[in-house]
Structures are given as structure tokens and as C-alpha cells.
Design an enzyme around this catalytic site. Structure first.
Site, PDB file in Angstrom:
ATOM      1  N   ARG A  89      -7.073  -4.421 133.752  1.00 23.47           N
ATOM      2  CA  ARG A  89      -6.175  -3.032 134.238  1.00 23.47           C
ATOM      3  C   ARG A  89      -5.803  -2.421 132.827  1.00 23.47           C
ATOM      4  O   ARG A  89      -6.103  -1.105 132.716  1.00 23.47           O
ATOM      5  CB  ARG A  89      -5.148  -3.329 135.055  1.00 23.47           C
ATOM      6  CG  ARG A  89      -4.156  -4.526 134.480  1.00 23.47           C
ATOM      7  CD  ARG A  89      -2.904  -4.584 135.506  1.00 23.47           C
ATOM      8  NE  ARG A  89      -2.277  -5.671 134.907  1.00 23.47           N
ATOM      9  CZ  ARG A  89      -0.982  -5.577 135.142  1.00 23.47           C
ATOM     10  NH1 ARG A  89      -0.208  -4.469 135.630  1.00 23.47           N
ATOM     11  NH2 ARG A  89      -0.188  -6.584 134.599  1.00 23.47           N
ATOM     12  N   GLU A 149      -2.806   6.532 149.921  1.00 21.35           N
ATOM     13  CA  GLU A 149      -4.198   6.317 149.348  1.00 21.35           C
ATOM     14  C   GLU A 149      -5.382   6.972 150.088  1.00 21.35           C
ATOM     15  O   GLU A 149      -6.199   7.385 149.425  1.00 21.35           O
ATOM     16  CB  GLU A 149      -4.203   5.022 149.460  1.00 21.35           C
ATOM     17  CG  GLU A 149      -3.206   3.947 148.418  1.00 21.35           C
ATOM     18  CD  GLU A 149      -2.191   3.855 149.186  1.00 21.35           C
ATOM     19  OE1 GLU A 149      -1.932   4.009 150.460  1.00 21.35           O
ATOM     20  OE2 GLU A 149      -1.041   3.110 148.456  1.00 21.35           O
ATOM     21  N   PHE A 156      -5.742  -1.293 148.542  1.00 19.79           N
ATOM     22  CA  PHE A 156      -5.485  -0.029 149.101  1.00 19.79           C
ATOM     23  C   PHE A 156      -6.665   0.747 148.789  1.00 19.79           C
ATOM     24  O   PHE A 156      -7.120   1.721 149.612  1.00 19.79           O
ATOM     25  CB  PHE A 156      -4.202   0.610 148.635  1.00 19.79           C
ATOM     26  CG  PHE A 156      -2.991  -0.363 148.573  1.00 19.79           C
ATOM     27  CD1 PHE A 156      -2.809  -0.970 149.895  1.00 19.79           C
ATOM     28  CD2 PHE A 156      -2.387  -0.952 147.624  1.00 19.79           C
ATOM     29  CE1 PHE A 156      -1.747  -2.289 149.858  1.00 19.79           C
ATOM     30  CE2 PHE A 156      -1.271  -1.886 147.678  1.00 19.79           C
ATOM     31  CZ  PHE A 156      -1.032  -2.422 148.770  1.00 19.79           C
ATOM     32  N   HIS A 188      -5.502  -5.260 140.181  1.00 24.89           N
ATOM     33  CA  HIS A 188      -5.200  -6.129 141.055  1.00 24.89           C
ATOM     34  C   HIS A 188      -5.979  -6.720 142.077  1.00 24.89           C
ATOM     35  O   HIS A 188      -5.563  -6.794 143.212  1.00 24.89           O
ATOM     36  CB  HIS A 188      -3.762  -5.559 141.778  1.00 24.89           C
ATOM     37  CG  HIS A 188      -2.567  -5.467 140.565  1.00 24.89           C
ATOM     38  ND1 HIS A 188      -2.881  -4.361 139.693  1.00 24.89           N
ATOM     39  CD2 HIS A 188      -1.481  -5.842 140.475  1.00 24.89           C
ATOM     40  CE1 HIS A 188      -1.828  -4.135 138.931  1.00 24.89           C
ATOM     41  NE2 HIS A 188      -1.156  -5.064 139.298  1.00 24.89           N
ATOM     42  N   ARG A 198      -5.329  -8.164 137.256  1.00 23.41           N
ATOM     43  CA  ARG A 198      -3.904  -8.097 137.023  1.00 23.41           C
ATOM     44  C   ARG A 198      -3.734  -8.925 135.765  1.00 23.41           C
ATOM     45  O   ARG A 198      -3.070  -8.529 134.941  1.00 23.41           O
ATOM     46  CB  ARG A 198      -2.956  -8.549 138.128  1.00 23.41           C
ATOM     47  CG  ARG A 198      -1.392  -8.457 137.590  1.00 23.41           C
ATOM     48  CD  ARG A 198      -0.463  -8.732 138.716  1.00 23.41           C
ATOM     49  NE  ARG A 198       0.775  -8.942 138.166  1.00 23.41           N
ATOM     50  CZ  ARG A 198       1.565 -10.055 138.006  1.00 23.41           C
ATOM     51  NH1 ARG A 198       0.886 -11.053 138.465  1.00 23.41           N
ATOM     52  NH2 ARG A 198       2.847 -10.043 137.677  1.00 23.41           N
ATOM     53  N   ASP A 257       2.647 -11.883 144.418  1.00 26.36           N
ATOM     54  CA  ASP A 257       2.707 -10.907 145.319  1.00 26.36           C
ATOM     55  C   ASP A 257       2.212 -11.719 146.568  1.00 26.36           C
ATOM     56  O   ASP A 257       2.602 -11.249 147.715  1.00 26.36           O
ATOM     57  CB  ASP A 257       2.033  -9.671 145.224  1.00 26.36           C
ATOM     58  CG  ASP A 257       3.002  -8.904 144.715  1.00 26.36           C
ATOM     59  OD1 ASP A 257       4.307  -9.142 144.380  1.00 26.36           O
ATOM     60  OD2 ASP A 257       2.423  -7.343 143.998  1.00 26.36           O
TER      61      ASP A 257
END
Lengths: 279, 315
Positions: free
Chosen positions: B13, B61, B86, B112, B170, B120
Site C-alpha cells: 500500500r 464507496e 469496500f 488491506h 497492509r 481488525d
């Protein structure tokens, strides 16, 4: 164009709608007819477009967010000279370029649409591109009133209001009917004007079948700076065809041969009256 | 004490954000969209340098993808950024209908992805994006394995006209492609290690694990060929089929569900051209969970040891 000429043209667009849907044996005449005067005004008066050069870079953009009323858009485009009126009955046929919902590859169509709620976002993107590039074109999009039940519409409205996209004009075809019945009974989006105002739009309510009001609304929209405009046009679903008017059954159904003859006779009669009025 | 090789690690990323910034001058139509995650997706790096070309769409999104479609239709080259969950998940239908169907020049930079999201947990660990994006006609789907490949993929996406899905992670991952003869091309895989007993086809962070597994296998006399597939679609079928002809056995490694991703794409190609036994390493039709990235990768058998064990059992 004078109002009488616009009325005559809109009547031809309505004949095109009925002919296209009859030829397709499927499609959405009700919401196409309710918006026929608006389609006519947009393509014959309001928008900077060129049928000989559909991809003209600085053309005004139009996204039919309520894409199921493609017959209305196609009939206006055909009458304006983007493609032959004779092709309208090929609507929805295998091999025809006139897809059931608007497709970006059709001359004059700026965006593929039909999955409700998505067209307005694309229109917002086009308006944003103009702002980012310092370009002068305007972007128009038309939504159904039932379509306002899609959450994405309000995501787009929030963004357009936040970004002060005064080069964007959102038109809501408020004919009050969706497939399952009156919008106020299915899942009411009313009050529509208050909602768009809350998202920082300038809102104008008009009669969808009055060219003076349509003309004045667009003038006001162009002169409105610092926020996008929403024109809520109060319309009659099925307008012009006696048995389709304000009848939800004709949201997404094609007339059979007999019904088609009656519909065309209705529109011929309106045409004759308009001719007489001009004499 | 054995000398440890110092390996540079970079999250892809981060590579994405850096590449966007580096390419901005060369591509003046490039604009970047984000949905309130610029700090996490690393488009914040671009935003700092080119604030007027960075558009924060807020936490919406589906609308963001639609706006990107409109920008592309008007000549911009938008990079849409969010977490894979998303971008590919929530906004799938917008990607299909507003980007894929009109074949607009929209690039989706999804960060991610996979279980290396870590703490998460399952709601944010997208193991389905490659499957979803592969099904859209005309969509290019890429999953870079490291910093070098990620930056090359962003450039390639910019130079390509049409919709592209880019998958980034990530967690910081080892730089494995830093060599003078490195060359990137959309649709071309690379043999990163030659072998003769088994082919390991890997994508993303799976490539590093496959290379580690190949080292372990070598010590036991098993010669593994490792193929790095960055472009899942269009797939380099020829490279995979030729390797399968040589080894007769194929293992796939991906930080993604074994349903619909790299493993499925490889099986599609082999079924058609040269059927051989295939073993798919990935998420075995389960959701992830909270934990550190490293612990999760180990638990779900996606690290070098896990790949080694599965390959040994398979051959």
C-alpha cells in the site's frame, strides 16, 4: 424553438417511445412518456450537443439515471438526428445497438446506466471533471422518484452539495408511481424538495409538461452559482396515451397490436390539434 | 551465530501511494479518489503533494466508484482507493455496471486485502476480491508481490487503457524483485526459481512464502519451480502450462479464498490445456479472525513452513 414546435416534437418523441416499446414487445413506456417533454427540451433546446459529432469534447453531458426509460432517451436522440428514427422498433432485439438500458456505445449516450442510483454518481463525476479542468460544459441527469429510495442517490447528492457543483443539474421525474404502486405507499421519499435542500441544492418545482416552466427552470439553474440545482418535475406517468396515463400497469409493459393502434391514434389526434393551434 | 541477511520490507500500500505521487507529473490526467481512508491506503502521500488532484469522497464507496466512472468518461484517469472489502465487495455492482460494462478507464487501488489486515478481523479481511473482480468482462486483475512489482503495476495500469483492479496489502513484506533485469508486463508471469518436481504458482505475499518453501524442499531433495503470477487476469496460461508439463504437479498459493482466485484461474487453464493434479493453498472456505498478520499467515498455512508442509503432503 417556440413552445408549439417543442410540443409537436415531443409528440413525435412520444410516438417513437410507443413504437419502440411495441417493436420490442417489452420495455418501459410509462416513465418514458412522463419525461418526453423534458427529453425534448434537453436535446432540442437546452444542451450544447451536435448530432454530427456526438463525442464533441465540450458538449453538455446527460446521464439517464432512471435508465429503464431508455425508449424516451432513444426517441429524443433519434428525432434529433443521432441515429435513424426507423431503428427505434429494433429496441431490445438481439443484434440491435439499442440495448434495453442506455449503453455508452450508442451515439449520443454519455453513460451506461439502468442500475438505479448509479447514474447520478457518474453525472457528479462528469461535473467534477469539468470543475477540475476549468471546462465550461454542464452536466444533466434525470432520476425517477422511486429511484430516490436508493441510498447511493443521497451519497451523490451529499458530495455534489459539498463540492458546490453548480454545473450540475439533477432532474427528478416525480410521476408518483413505481412498480409496486404509489411511491408514497411503497416507501415514501417525500418531501423530495426538502431532502435536496438539506443536501445544499437549489430546488425548483415545475410542471413537467409546461415548456415555459421548463425553460424558466433551466435558466434559473444556469444562473444559480455556488450549489447544484435540482429540478423536481411533477409529471403524469404515461402522458399522452389515454389508457396509460397515471396507470402503474404501464410502468414496464409493451402494448399489443390493438393497444398500439389506440395509442398511436391518441398521439395522432394530439398532433392534429397542435397543427390546428398553429394555423 | 549465523549471519542474518538484512531484508528490506515495504507494505505494497506504501508502494501504491509512492507510485501515484511519482507518476503524477508524467500523467496530468491522473486523479486519486479516497473514501476517508487516505492515511491507511497511503493515497495521503499523493494528497500531500497534489491536494487539488486528491478527492475525498467521504465514507461512500459506491458513490466514489460512480464518480470515478464519470471522471473517466470525461477524460480523467481516476484511481479509486479503499480497502479491498469496500472497493471490490461493497461496491462490486458499481464496479461491474458503472466501470466494467462501459469499459471505462478507472483504476481501483484496493488496499488491506486478505488476512494480513490482522487485528481488525474478519469484517475487514477481504478474501473474495480476486474472485469478484475476475468475473467482470474486460477487467485486468493484478496482485503484486512486493514493492518493486507494486510500483511497476501502478505504472502499467496507468499506461493501459481500460479498467484495472490492483490488490495491495497492509503488512510490510520483503522486497523480492529488486534485481537489474526485472521487467513487468501486464499478463506476463515470471519463473522466479527453476525446478523440476513440482510447480508452485503464487501471487502477492504467497510468492515469498513459496520461495521459502522451495528452499526447505531443496534440502530434502525436492526441486520446486516457483512461478510469480501478478496478473491474475489475463492469466499467463502458457507459462503455467509449460511449467506443469515439466513438473506434472501444481500447487497454488494465495492470500485469498481457494474459491475463485488464483487457484481457480490456474485450474481453469490447466483443465483446458494440460490437466495435472492441483493443490490450492489459501483460505479454505473460512472467514479470518483477529490476530497479528504474522500469526494469521502462519495459522492459515500461508507462510513458508505452511506451504512447505502442504507441498510435501501433496507430492
Amino acid at each position: 424553438m417556440k413552445n408549439l414546435e417543442l410540443q409537436k416534437t415531443a409528440n413525435e418523441v412520444r410516438k417513437g417511445i410507443v413504437t419502440a416499446v411495441h417493436g420490442a414487445k417489452a420495455g418501459h413506456p410509462g416513465g418514458s412518456l412522463s419525461a418526453a417533454d423534458m427529453f425534448t427540451f434537453l436535446y432540442f433546446e437546452e444542451m450544447n450537443i451536435d448530432p454530427q459529432n456526438p463525442q464533441m469534447e465540450e458538449r453538455d453531458r446527460f446521464v439517464l439515471s432512471k435508465g429503464h426509460t431508455a425508449p424516451g432517451l432513444y426517441a429524443a436522440l433519434a428525432n434529433r438526428g443521432f441515429f435513424p428514427v426507423e431503428d427505434l422498433p429494433t429496441l431490445r432485439h438481439l443484434g440491435s445497438y439499442l440495448q434495453g438500458h442506455p449503453c455508452i456505445h450508442i451515439a449520443g449516450v454519455d453513460m451506461s446506466s439502468g442500475s438505479l442510483g448509479q447514474g447520478i454518481s457518474a453525472a457528479v463525476g462528469m461535473a467534477l471533471a469539468a470543475k477540475l479542468g476549468g471546462r465550461a460544459y454542464r452536466t444533466y441527469t434525470m432520476l425517477g422518484d422511486g429511484e430516490l429510495e436508493e441510498g447511493q442517490v443521497w451519497e451523490a447528492a451529499m458530495f455534489a452539495g459539498h463540492r458546490k457543483l453548480d454545473n450540475l443539474c439533477v432532474i427528478v421525474d416525480n410521476n408518483n408511481l413505481q412498480i409496486d404502486g404509489p411511491i408514497s405507499e411503497v416507501c415514501s421519499p417525500y418531501p423530495i424538495d426538502k431532502k435536496f435542500e438539506a443536501f445544499n441544492f437549489h430546488v425548483i418545482n415545475i410542471d413537467a409538461h409546461d415548456f415555459d416552466q421548463i425553460r424558466a427552470a433551466f435558466k434559473e439553474a444556469r444562473e444559480t452559482k455556488g450549489c447544484p440545482t435540482c429540478i423536481i418535475m411533477h409529471s403524469l406517468k404515461g402522458k399522452g396515451v389515454s389508457f396509460m396515463e397515471n396507470n402503474v400497469d404501464w410502468h414496464g409493459k409493451a402494448p399489443n397490436d390493438e393497444e398500439y393502434a389506440v395509442a398511436m391514434a391518441d398521439l395522432e389526434k394530439i398532433g392534429e390539434e397542435l397543427e390546428k393551434a398553429g394555423e | 551465530m549465523a549471519e542474518e541477511k538484512i531484508i528490506k520490507k515495504v507494505a505494497t500500500r506504501e508502494s501504491y501511494g509512492n507510485a501515484l505521487k511519482e507518476l503524477a507529473e508524467e500523467f496530468p490526467d491522473l486523479v486519486v479518489l479516497d473514501a476517508d481512508l487516505a492515511a491507511a491506503t497511503k493515497t495521503g502521500i499523493f494528497k500531500k503533494a497534489y491536494p487539488e488532484r486528491h478527492i475525498d469522497c467521504g465514507i461512500a464507496e459506491c458513490n466514489m466508484v460512480g464518480i470515478a466512472a464519470g471522471l473517466a468518461a470525461a477524460g480523467k484517469i481516476p484511481f479509486v482507493s479503499s480497502f479491498a472489502m469496500f472497493a471490490a465487495g461493497r461496491a462490486f455492482e458499481q464496479v461491474r455496471n458503472s466501470v466494467g460494462y462501459p469499459h471505462l478507464n478507472v483504476k481501483i487501488g484496493a488496499t488491506h486485502a486478505g488476512i494480513s489486515v490482522g487485528e481488525d478481523g474478519a469484517t475487514h479481511q477481504c478474501n473474495e476480491d480476486l474472485a469478484l473482480m475476475r468475473t467482470i468482462p474486460g477487467m485486468v486483475v493484478m496482485c503484486p508481490s512486493d514493492d518493486v512489482e507494486a510500483r511497476a503495476a501502478v505504472r502499467a495500469a496507468l499506461e493501459y487503457e481500460g479498467p484495472v483492479y490492483l490488490r495491495f496489502g497492509r503488512a510490510a513484506v520483503p522486497v523480492i524483485n529488486d534485481r537489474p533485469d526485472y521487467h513487468f508486463e501486464i499478463g506476463k508471469g515470471t519463473i522466479v526459481r527453476e525446478g523440476s518436481d513440482v510447480t508452485i504458482v503464487a501471487t502477492g505475499i504467497g510468492v515469498d512464502s513459496a520461495l521459502g518453501a522451495a528452499d526447505m524442499l531443496e534440502k530434502e531433495g525436492v526441486s520446486a519451480e516457483v512461478v510469480n503470477i501478478c496478473t491474475i487476469k489475463p492469466l499467463d496460461e502458457e507459462l503455467i502450462v509449460n511449467s506443469a508439463k515439466k513438473t506434472g504437479k501444481v500447487v497454488t498459493v494465495e492470500e485469498h479464498s481457494v474459491i475463485g482466485g488464483l487457484g481457480s484461474a490456474v485450474c481453469d487453464a490447466l483443465c483446458k490445456h494440460y490437466p495435472v493434479p492441483v493443490c490450492k493453498i489459501g483460505m479454505q472456505d473460512v472467514f479470518g479472525e483477529s490476530g497479528s498478520a504474522a500469526a494469521l499467515i502462519e495459522k492459515y498455512g500461508l507462510d513458508a513452513k505452511g506451504v512447505y508442509r502442504t507441498v510435501k503432503e501433496f507430492i
